[in-house]
Write a protein that holds these residues in place. Structure first.
Motif, PDB file in Angstrom:
ATOM      1  N   ARG A   1       7.139  -3.520  -5.850  1.00 37.04           N
ATOM      2  CA  ARG A   1       6.631  -4.617  -5.022  1.00 37.04           C
ATOM      3  C   ARG A   1       6.605  -4.141  -3.574  1.00 37.04           C
ATOM      4  O   ARG A   1       7.654  -3.826  -2.998  1.00 37.04           O
ATOM      5  CB  ARG A   1       7.512  -5.848  -5.162  1.00 37.04           C
ATOM      6  N   PRO A   2       5.431  -4.033  -2.963  1.00 38.10           N
ATOM      7  CA  PRO A   2       5.345  -3.473  -1.609  1.00 38.10           C
ATOM      8  C   PRO A   2       5.894  -4.392  -0.522  1.00 38.10           C
ATOM      9  O   PRO A   2       6.339  -3.922   0.525  1.00 38.10           O
ATOM     10  CB  PRO A   2       3.844  -3.237  -1.422  1.00 38.10           C
ATOM     11  N   PHE A   3       5.882  -5.715  -0.764  1.00 40.47           N
ATOM     12  CA  PHE A   3       6.318  -6.650   0.276  1.00 40.47           C
ATOM     13  C   PHE A   3       7.365  -7.617  -0.287  1.00 40.47           C
ATOM     14  O   PHE A   3       7.419  -7.876  -1.481  1.00 40.47           O
ATOM     15  CB  PHE A   3       5.127  -7.446   0.821  1.00 40.47           C
ATOM     16  N   GLY A   4       8.199  -8.129   0.612  1.00 43.01           N
ATOM     17  CA  GLY A   4       9.171  -9.132   0.218  1.00 43.01           C
ATOM     18  C   GLY A   4      10.317  -8.617  -0.608  1.00 43.01           C
ATOM     19  O   GLY A   4      10.987  -9.376  -1.308  1.00 43.01           O
ATOM     20  N   ARG A   5      10.578  -7.305  -0.524  1.00 43.45           N
ATOM     21  CA  ARG A   5      11.626  -6.711  -1.364  1.00 43.45           C
ATOM     22  C   ARG A   5      13.027  -7.119  -0.943  1.00 43.45           C
ATOM     23  O   ARG A   5      13.974  -6.937  -1.703  1.00 43.45           O
ATOM     24  CB  ARG A   5      11.495  -5.187  -1.336  1.00 43.45           C
ATOM     25  N   LEU A   6      13.194  -7.630   0.277  1.00 45.34           N
ATOM     26  CA  LEU A   6      14.524  -8.011   0.760  1.00 45.34           C
ATOM     27  C   LEU A   6      14.757  -9.521   0.664  1.00 45.34           C
ATOM     28  O   LEU A   6      15.811 -10.002   1.097  1.00 45.34           O
ATOM     29  CB  LEU A   6      14.712  -7.532   2.206  1.00 45.34           C
ATOM     30  N   ASP A   7      13.800 -10.228   0.115  1.00 45.69           N
ATOM     31  CA  ASP A   7      13.969 -11.662  -0.081  1.00 45.69           C
ATOM     32  C   ASP A   7      15.049 -11.903  -1.127  1.00 45.69           C
ATOM     33  O   ASP A   7      15.073 -11.273  -2.188  1.00 45.69           O
ATOM     34  CB  ASP A   7      12.643 -12.275  -0.531  1.00 45.69           C
ATOM     35  N   SER A   8      15.963 -12.819  -0.852  1.00 44.62           N
ATOM     36  CA  SER A   8      17.126 -13.018  -1.725  1.00 44.62           C
ATOM     37  C   SER A   8      16.729 -13.455  -3.132  1.00 44.62           C
ATOM     38  O   SER A   8      17.328 -13.021  -4.126  1.00 44.62           O
ATOM     39  CB  SER A   8      18.081 -14.040  -1.099  1.00 44.62           C
ATOM     40  N   SER A   9      15.722 -14.317  -3.249  1.00 50.94           N
ATOM     41  CA  SER A   9      15.302 -14.768  -4.578  1.00 50.94           C
ATOM     42  C   SER A   9      14.661 -13.623  -5.362  1.00 50.94           C
ATOM     43  O   SER A   9      14.870 -13.506  -6.580  1.00 50.94           O
ATOM     44  CB  SER A   9      14.322 -15.939  -4.456  1.00 50.94           C
TER      45      SER A   9
END
Length: 341
Positions: free
Chosen positions: A200-208
């Motif tokens: 996944r190129p984006f949002g990899r650090l989002d907790s969910s």
């Protein structure tokens, strides 16, 4: 000698290991014991399209094995590759035969005894593991401006209850998957390989997302380890952090003062050695789990530690953006284990 090594079984009685042009490059492995009890590994790398091949005995290339075996030059026959075990003088033969119009099959014998291919032997109990991914830490690597998600893998080896905890990022799961694909390519077990969760190129650090990815990776690694022999691959054991009588552990460093002291070790079993490493020499407030005196430092903030001086490592630790990871390699102390029956 060589002339005496003729096929001793008909092809109907051999364990057929077949591939075809669609497989591309395949890897095949055989393990056997010589007459003195020494263990050996024979590996074949064969490109089914071009026919280029090479064999390795105990991870050393056999010069006599270099050549080409394709669907044209083996149309009417077979390609025998002979090898000798240096320690005992025994001879062996790996054979590539034509299978249909566009396929190949492989067999191996040593001292006129057929050797089963490594991934065709069902017994796998020695390398069974219990694995769970307990969480995720966001840590920095040297030179990085953004934290990287590292998933916490807790592993127990069933046969001796040895446990360890290591951090692995998604790219390391992906590399393990690619290596397992290469090891099993052309083997019937390859169809059992589970799909690796997609990048996944984006949002990899989002907790969910991290939590959903943790669940996916835990399901993936557990399914992978249920495939016979995957747990015995060196790359799998290294990924899990348990190799023989050694185990890896990793720890998050969040402050400027780590809970241990480092020193240079240049002896091996009490004998001076030209090769030296940096080890844990003491603890400031008790030993953290998984670290013991003389644990070897493997990596600091993503930097591989080879022959740096302890002062250099401490400088790396001082400059590293917190939090960061340190990886250690320790020896098993079986007196501390509850050995399985």
């Amino acid at each position: 000698m060589l002339f005496a090594l003729q096929p001793i079984l008909s092809m109907e009685k051999r364990k057929k290991i077949t591939t075809n042009l669609l497989y591309g490059e395949v890897n095949r492995h055989w393990e056997f014991v010589d007459k003195n009890g020494g263990r050996h590994v024979l590996s074949l790398i064969h490109d089914c399209v071009s026919g280029v091949r090479v064999c390795l005995l105990d991870y050393e290339e056999l010069k006599s094995s270099f050549g080409t075996t394709n669907v044209i030059n083996t149309f009417f026959g077979r390609t025998p590759i002979y090898f000798q075990i240096k320690q005992t003088g025994e001879w062996g033969m790996l054979e590539i035969r034509k299978d249909g119009l566009f396929g190949f099959e492989y067999s191996c014998e040593v001292s006129r005894t057929m050797i089963p291919e490594k991934t065709s032997v069902i017994e796998n109990s020695e390398h069974e593991f219990e694995v769970r991914i307990s969480g995720c830490d966001l840590v920095y690597a040297a030179g990085s401006n953004d934290p990287i998600a590292h998933y916490i893998i807790k592993t127990k080896r069933i046969r001796d209850n040895l446990t360890t905890e290591v951090h692995r990022r998604y790219n390391e799961f992906f590399m393990l998957h690619e290596n397992c694909e290469a090891m099993l390519r052309g083997n019937h077990l390859s169809k059992d390989l589970p799909p690796i969760p997609e990048k996944r190129p984006f949002g990899r650090l989002d907790s969910s997302f991290i939590e959903s990815r943790r669940v996916e990776l835990e399901c993936y690694i557990r399914t992978l380890l249920r495939i016979p022999h995957v747990g015995s691959f060196d790359m799998t054991k290294a990924f899990l952090g348990i190799v023989g009588d050694s185990f890896e552990s990793s720890h998050v460093i969040r402050s400027q003062n780590p809970p241990f002291e480092l020193s240079r070790k240049d002896t091996l079993n009490g004998v001076a050695s030209r090769a030296w490493c940096v080890v844990v020499s003491g603890f400031k407030n008790g030993a953290p789990a998984g670290i013991q005196k003389y644990s070897k430092v493997l990596r600091v903030a993503g930097i591989v530690i080879y022959a740096q001086h302890p002062d250099e490592i401490e400088e790396i630790m001082r400059k590293a953006k917190k939090p960061y990871l340190i990886h250690f390699l320790s020896q098993v102390e079986y007196s501390d284990l509850s050995l399985g029956g």
